[in-house]
Design an enzyme around this catalytic site. Sequence first.
Site, PDB file in Angstrom:
ATOM      1  N   CYS A 271       0.752  -1.126   0.144  1.00  8.98           N
ATOM      2  CA  CYS A 271      -0.066   0.064  -0.043  1.00  8.98           C
ATOM      3  C   CYS A 271       0.754   1.525  -0.031  1.00  8.98           C
ATOM      4  CB  CYS A 271      -1.026   0.025   1.255  1.00  8.98           C
ATOM      5  SG  CYS A 271      -2.430  -0.895   1.094  1.00  8.98           S
TER       6      CYS A 271
HETATM    7  N1  LIG Z   1      -2.629  -5.547   2.130  1.00  9.60           N
HETATM    8  C1  LIG Z   1      -3.062  -4.529   2.818  1.00  9.60           C
HETATM    9  O1  LIG Z   1      -2.717  -4.394   4.023  1.00  9.60           O
HETATM   10  C2  LIG Z   1      -3.991  -3.533   2.310  1.00  9.60           C
HETATM   11  C3  LIG Z   1      -4.667  -2.605   3.098  1.00  9.60           C
HETATM   12  C4  LIG Z   1      -5.662  -1.732   2.569  1.00  9.60           C
HETATM   13  C5  LIG Z   1      -5.928  -1.713   1.556  1.00  9.60           C
HETATM   14  N2  LIG Z   1      -5.227  -2.385   0.574  1.00  9.60           N
HETATM   15  C6  LIG Z   1      -5.510  -2.459  -0.929  1.00  9.60           C
HETATM   16  O2  LIG Z   1      -6.529  -3.598  -1.280  1.00  9.60           O
HETATM   17  C7  LIG Z   1      -6.486  -4.297  -2.589  1.00  9.60           C
HETATM   18  C8  LIG Z   1      -6.182  -5.619  -2.391  1.00  9.60           C
HETATM   19  O3  LIG Z   1      -4.922  -5.740  -1.775  1.00  9.60           O
HETATM   20  P1  LIG Z   1      -4.621  -7.245  -0.872  1.00  9.60           P
HETATM   21  O4  LIG Z   1      -3.244  -7.066  -0.203  1.00  9.60           O
HETATM   22  O5  LIG Z   1      -5.758  -7.936  -0.470  1.00  9.60           O
HETATM   23  O6  LIG Z   1      -3.867  -8.095  -2.246  1.00  9.60           O
HETATM   24  P2  LIG Z   1      -3.791  -9.822  -2.606  1.00  9.60           P
HETATM   25  O7  LIG Z   1      -2.903  -9.664  -3.777  1.00  9.60           O
HETATM   26  O8  LIG Z   1      -3.286 -10.145  -1.118  1.00  9.60           O
HETATM   27  O9  LIG Z   1      -5.261 -10.214  -2.721  1.00  9.60           O
HETATM   28  C9  LIG Z   1      -5.826  -9.751  -4.217  1.00  9.60           C
HETATM   29  C10 LIG Z   1      -6.452 -11.165  -4.645  1.00  9.60           C
HETATM   30  O10 LIG Z   1      -7.441 -10.817  -5.674  1.00  9.60           O
HETATM   31  C11 LIG Z   1      -7.224 -11.994  -6.829  1.00  9.60           C
HETATM   32  N3  LIG Z   1      -7.745 -11.373  -8.092  1.00  9.60           N
HETATM   33  C12 LIG Z   1      -6.940 -10.781  -8.941  1.00  9.60           C
HETATM   34  N4  LIG Z   1      -7.687 -10.470  -9.950  1.00  9.60           N
HETATM   35  C13 LIG Z   1      -8.915 -11.255  -9.844  1.00  9.60           C
HETATM   36  C14 LIG Z   1     -10.218 -11.287 -10.597  1.00  9.60           C
HETATM   37  N5  LIG Z   1     -10.186 -10.766 -11.766  1.00  9.60           N
HETATM   38  N6  LIG Z   1     -11.088 -11.938 -10.190  1.00  9.60           N
HETATM   39  C15 LIG Z   1     -10.934 -12.577  -8.784  1.00  9.60           C
HETATM   40  N7  LIG Z   1      -9.664 -12.573  -8.071  1.00  9.60           N
HETATM   41  C16 LIG Z   1      -8.819 -11.657  -8.551  1.00  9.60           C
HETATM   42  C17 LIG Z   1      -5.896 -12.305  -6.454  1.00  9.60           C
HETATM   43  O11 LIG Z   1      -5.551 -13.746  -7.102  1.00  9.60           O
HETATM   44  C18 LIG Z   1      -5.561 -12.279  -5.196  1.00  9.60           C
HETATM   45  O12 LIG Z   1      -5.637 -13.566  -4.174  1.00  9.60           O
HETATM   46  C19 LIG Z   1      -5.044  -3.422  -3.085  1.00  9.60           C
HETATM   47  O13 LIG Z   1      -5.638  -2.454  -3.917  1.00  9.60           O
HETATM   48  C20 LIG Z   1      -4.447  -2.830  -1.992  1.00  9.60           C
HETATM   49  O14 LIG Z   1      -3.647  -1.699  -2.096  1.00  9.60           O
HETATM   50  C21 LIG Z   1      -4.526  -3.636   0.886  1.00  9.60           C
END
Ligand SMILES: NC(=O)c1ccc[n+]([C@@H]2O[C@H](COP(=O)([O-])OP(=O)(O)OC[C@H]3O[C@@H](n4cnc5c(N)ncnc54)[C@H](O)[C@@H]3O)[C@@H](O)[C@H]2O)c1
Length: 450
Positions: A271
Site C-alpha cells: 500500500c
Molecule cells: N494488504 C493490505 O494491508 C491492504 C490494506 C488496505 C488496502 N489494500 C488494498 O486492497 C487491494 C487488495 O490488496 P491485497 O493486499 O488484499 O491483495 P492480494 O494480492 O493479497 O489479494 C488480491 C486477490 O485478488 C485476486 N484477483 C486478482 N484478479 C482477480 C479477478 N479478476 N477476479 C478474482 N480475483 C482476482 C488475486 O488472485 C488475489 O488473491 C489493493 O488495492 C491494496 O492496495 C491492501
Amino acid sequence: MELKKLIQNKKARVAVIGLGYVGLPTALELAKTGFQVFGIDIKKERVDSVNRGRSFIFDVSSEELKKAVRAKKLKAFNNHQPLKKSDVVLICVPTPLDKNKVPDLSYIKNTTKEIAKYLHKNQLIVLESSTYPGTTREIILPELQKSGLKVGKDFYLAYSPERIDPGNKDYKFKDIARVAGGITKKCTELTAQFYQSFIEAEIMPLSSPEVAEMTKILENTFRLVNISMINELALLCGKMGIDIWEVITAAKTKPYGFMPFYPSPKIAGHCIPLDPFYLSHKAKEYNFWPRFIELAGEINDQMPHSVVTRTIWALNLQKKSVRGSKILVWGVSYKKDVGDPRESAAIDIIPDLLRKGAKIDYFDPYVKELEILGSRTSTGSPTSVRLKSVKYSPKILKNYDLVLILTDHSDSTSRPEAGFDYDEIAKKSKLVVDTRNAIKSRKYKNVFWL
Ligand SMILES: NC(=O)c1ccc[n+]([C@@H]2O[C@H](COP(=O)([O-])OP(=O)(O)OC[C@H]3O[C@@H](n4cnc5c(N)ncnc54)[C@H](O)[C@@H]3O)[C@@H](O)[C@H]2O)c1
C-alpha cells in the site's frame, strides 16, 4: 425485496472478489455477521484453501474460517458466476505498479468486465482497492453502463477504501471507521448502510467517489512522506554520530504537535509505497507534479542501498570485506509479525549483497520461503533465486560474520513463544546491523543501528 431491506435483514448475498489480505478478512467478517458470502478468486489454491477452512492470511483464524464454511455462510469460487445471484459486490483485487512505476489497473478492469456480464437491477458494487481519484467513475462506471442499466436507479456504485492494518492487534475489523463515496446520493446511502450493518465504528458518507479515493491516498501519502523524512534524518544522524532513535524518543515527550515516525530499511508492503504513485500518475493529467511524493519515493528507493553501505562499513571496521562474508538476514517480511514479503527491504538488499559476493541465509518465523530476483542476464531478464528460512537456535549465530536485522518481529520479551531474544542476538553475534532498533540497549559495541 428492496436492497435496503435485504441489507437490514442480513439477507443480502455478498460477493467478495479477491480473497487476499483485504478480501479474506472482509468475507469472514461478513459471514460471521450472518450474510451469505461468495468469495471469488482467480487463484484456485486460494479458493480450495478457503473451502477447506485453511487460512493463508496470518490475521485470519483457520478455526473461524472453518466455522463459517461449515455453517454454509461462506463459500469460495474459482469463477465469477456467483455474481449473478449477488446483491452486493465488493472489489478487493490488487492495484500494483508496473516496473516503470505506472499504475496497473488491469485487475480492476478485468474484474469490472466480469461484473458487467452479470450486472442486474438492485445490485450494489463497491470498489475497495486503493487507487487514484477517478477510477470508479472513469474506469468502472462506463463499463457497467454499457448494459443499459442506469446508475443510482437500477444499480449502485461507490468507492469505500479498506483500511486494514495487517498484524495490528489493537484494532479489530469492526473497530475501524470507514468512508464511503457513491456516484449518486442513493449509492452513498446504500453503501454506508451496508458497511454499518457489520462495522461498529463510524461510517462517514462523502460527497463523491473521488473524495473517498483521495482520502485513501492522503492517508498513505501522509505515511510515505513522514517515514521518508525520518529516514532521511536517520541517514544524516548516522553521519553526525547522533542516535536517531534517542532523538525520536526525546521529541515524543512534547505533548502536542509531534507524531513519531520510525526509520526503516525501506517503506514496503502493498500500500504505502505504491498508492501515492497512483496519485502522482493521475496528477500529470492536470500538468501537476506532486513533488513531495516523488521526493519521498526517491528517498525510499535509496534506503536499501544505504543499508547495504552501512553493512559494508560495519564489516570494514572488523577488517572484513563483504565478498565471502556470511550474513544472516533477520526478517524478510515488510513489517513485524506478518508473513507478507511484498516490496520488502529484503527483496532489494539480499540480491545486492549476493551480487557483492556475500553468502546469505535468512531467518523469518513467518516467511518459510522467499523468491528473490537476482542479477539481470545478458538477455535482460532477471534470474530468480529461492531461499529457505534457516532454523533458528542461538548456536547458529557464531556461524555468521554479521546479522542484519531488517524486520523486528516480536521476540520472547513480548511473545513468549517467539523462541528468540534480541539481547541474546546482540550478545552471541560477532556483528549486528540493526535497522529497526530491535536491540534497545546501547551497551553493545558490536551492534550498529541505522
Ligand atoms: N494488504 C493490505 O494491508 C491492504 C490494506 C488496505 C488496502 N489494500 C488494498 O486492497 C487491494 C487488495 O490488496 P491485497 O493486499 O488484499 O491483495 P492480494 O494480492 O493479497 O489479494 C488480491 C486477490 O485478488 C485476486 N484477483 C486478482 N484478479 C482477480 C479477478 N479478476 N477476479 C478474482 N480475483 C482476482 C488475486 O488472485 C488475489 O488473491 C489493493 O488495492 C491494496 O492496495 C491492501
